[in-house]
Enzyme design. Structure first.
Site, PDB file in Angstrom:
ATOM      1  N   ASP A  26       0.831  -1.208   0.000  1.00 47.74           N
ATOM      2  CA  ASP A  26       0.000   0.000   0.000  1.00 47.74           C
ATOM      3  C   ASP A  26       0.866   1.260   0.000  1.00 47.74           C
ATOM      4  OD1 ASP A  26       0.873  -0.562   2.594  1.00 47.74           O
ATOM      5  OD2 ASP A  26      -1.128  -0.983   3.362  1.00 47.74           O
ATOM      6  N   HIS A  70      -7.973  -4.039  10.246  1.00 48.20           N
ATOM      7  CA  HIS A  70      -7.651  -3.864   8.822  1.00 48.20           C
ATOM      8  C   HIS A  70      -6.406  -4.654   8.448  1.00 48.20           C
ATOM      9  CE1 HIS A  70      -5.164  -0.052   9.924  1.00 48.20           C
ATOM     10  NE2 HIS A  70      -4.296  -0.925   9.450  1.00 48.20           N
ATOM     11  N   ASN A  86      -8.219  -1.955  14.262  1.00 49.28           N
ATOM     12  CA  ASN A  86      -9.625  -2.194  13.889  1.00 49.28           C
ATOM     13  C   ASN A  86      -9.771  -3.417  12.980  1.00 49.28           C
ATOM     14  OD1 ASN A  86      -8.556  -1.308  11.507  1.00 49.28           O
ATOM     15  ND2 ASN A  86      -9.803   0.542  11.334  1.00 49.28           N
ATOM     16  N   GLU A 115      -9.934  -1.090   5.094  1.00 50.51           N
ATOM     17  CA  GLU A 115     -10.580  -0.697   6.346  1.00 50.51           C
ATOM     18  C   GLU A 115     -11.881  -1.481   6.539  1.00 50.51           C
ATOM     19  OE1 GLU A 115      -9.090   0.927   8.476  1.00 50.51           O
ATOM     20  OE2 GLU A 115      -8.078   2.714   7.722  1.00 50.51           O
TER      21      GLU A 115
HETATM   22  C1  F6R Z   1       1.145  -1.274   6.272  1.00 44.73           C
HETATM   23  C2  F6R Z   1      -0.192  -1.860   6.326  1.00 44.73           C
HETATM   24  C3  F6R Z   1      -1.024  -1.797   7.545  1.00 44.73           C
HETATM   25  C4  F6R Z   1      -0.254  -2.135   8.815  1.00 44.73           C
HETATM   26  C5  F6R Z   1      -1.153  -1.984  10.029  1.00 44.73           C
HETATM   27  C6  F6R Z   1      -0.402  -2.210  11.316  1.00 44.73           C
HETATM   28  O1  F6R Z   1       1.742  -1.525   5.017  1.00 44.73           O
HETATM   29  O2  F6R Z   1      -0.619  -2.394   5.354  1.00 44.73           O
HETATM   30  O3  F6R Z   1      -2.104  -2.670   7.427  1.00 44.73           O
HETATM   31  O4  F6R Z   1       0.237  -3.427   8.726  1.00 44.73           O
HETATM   32  O5  F6R Z   1      -1.721  -0.719  10.041  1.00 44.73           O
HETATM   33  O6  F6R Z   1       0.531  -1.197  11.469  1.00 44.73           O
HETATM   34  P1  F6R Z   1       1.709  -1.307  12.551  1.00 44.73           P
HETATM   35  O7  F6R Z   1       2.534  -2.465  12.146  1.00 44.73           O
HETATM   36  O8  F6R Z   1       2.446  -0.004  12.435  1.00 44.73           O
HETATM   37  O9  F6R Z   1       1.044  -1.512  13.867  1.00 44.73           O
END
Ligand code: F6R
Length: 348
Positions: A105, A176, A174, A181
């Site tokens: 992403d 995701h 949440n 989302e």
């Molecule tokens: C990042 C991504 C997100 C993260 C998620 C957890 O490329 O796709 O889904 O994996 O937001 O973020 P962290 O690891 O910072 O807690």
């Protein structure tokens, strides 16, 4: 000294083979809540052990598939994994130049050369230290004129590369995955998404103005499910509810990670805090939750010269899987026929 540390941890140590074990192999770890839910869960003590375990899984994959196409997440969770991976390149000398890397992403409006882009973070944490050439890393173009069209082209590029062999994932508080989302349809491919307030808040510290961009490009749930393997990591108590919902809640687009329970080859590496809210029943098939040991150095030579029928005798099924599970899994993978006999007094 870093390389010495790594040798200390890796040399002669168990390597986890789960990632390459077909789900219908006899030593599968089946996570079953009464539907078709299948998932391997590896519990680790802390962030460091989670990172190292994930690195071992990936190195094992790379040994077997030096041309693998790997989807990369960014964020806090994979940082330790990337560190271990880079260290391993130097101490184990595993070839990385045949790999392709794809980006999970990117924030909309940030080009891959923007210092706060996910591309720049990946470059700094993994791509440059591994010595990967630019033709082998495929970034999502956050500044594309027509981002939806760019998403379709990105999907096409992944298909052209032969599809993802492995998608590395974290999980949002949440539920995701990538930037899908809550509410994202499960059948959606790469698309432009609006980030939820909680995601923007969680990521704000990465930006000098403490403001996360409002939108992003992301691979969709359908793209992620198309990857041949999934490796999801979670660390810390802030992820415990998301992990609980993912594994114990209903299959629900409001918790995108629940879809992964239906992936045929998904592995979860959790630290103790992230796993804290899981019920004992979820973690129940404990004998299969342990990493299966197999030497990283011996993986390329077949164990036996010709197909064999092998009788495995063990006092209890645990003894077979704990003491030589990796060897047994590998014998099966190499096409031998295994018959298990357990001898027990019947007192349990
Ligand atoms: C990042 C991504 C997100 C993260 C998620 C957890 O490329 O796709 O889904 O994996 O937001 O973020 P962290 O690891 O910072 O807690």
């Amino acid at each position: 000294t870093q390389s010495k540390d790594l040798d200390h941890h890796f040399r002669g140590q168990a390597i986890v083979t789960f990632l390459d074990q077909p789900i219908d192999a006899p030593l599968k770890n089946r996570y079953d809540v009464g539907r078709r839910d299948i998932m391997r869960i590896i519990q680790t003590t802390d962030f460091q052990e989670m990172s190292r375990t994930a690195a071992l899984l990936i190195l094992n994959l790379l040994l077997n598939n030096p041309q693998a196409v790997i989807g990369l997440a960014t964020g806090h969770t994979p940082k330790g994994l990337y560190r271990e991976w880079v260290l391993a390149r130097y101490s184990l000398g595993i070839a990385m130049n045949g790999l392709h890397f794809c980006h999970l992403d990117e924030y909309l409006g940030l080009g891959s050369d923007h210092p706060e882009s996910m591309a720049a973070i990946l470059r700094q944490q993994l791509i440059q230290p591994l010595g990967i050439t630019p033709d082998r890393i495929h970034y999502m173009p956050g500044t594309a004129e027509d981002p939806e069209q760019a998403c379709r082209e990105y999907e096409a590029l992944i298909a052209q590369l032969g599809g993802l062999d492995l998608q590395i994932l974290g999980i949002g508080q949440n539920g995701h995955i990538a930037f899908n989302e809550p509410g994202t349809p499960f059948d959606q491919h790469a698309h432009v998404t609006t980030l939820s307030p909680s995601t923007r808040k969680a990521n704000a510290s990465a930006f000098s103005n403490k403001e996360t961009p409002a939108q992003a490009m992301t691979l969709g749930p359908a793209t992620i499910m198309g990857s041949r393997r999934i490796l999801l990591m979670a660390s810390g108590s802030s992820k415990a509810t998301a992990i609980q919902n993912m594994l114990e809640g209903p299959l629900d687009e409001n918790c995108p990670a629940t879809l992964l329970r239906f992936h045929p080859n998904a592995t979860l590496v959790l630290d103790r805090e992230a796993a804290a809210k899981l019920s004992p029943a979820t973690l129940q098939p404990a004998e299969y939750n342990h990493p299966i040991p197999l030497s990283v150095f011996a993986k390329t030579t077949p164990l036996l010269d010709s197909p064999q029928r092998i009788l495995v005798c063990a006092p209890h099924p645990d003894d077979a899987s704990i003491s030589c599970g990796g060897t047994l899994a590998r014998l099966k993978q190499e096409g031998h026929e295994l018959l298990f006999i357990s001898m027990t007094t019947g007192h349990r």
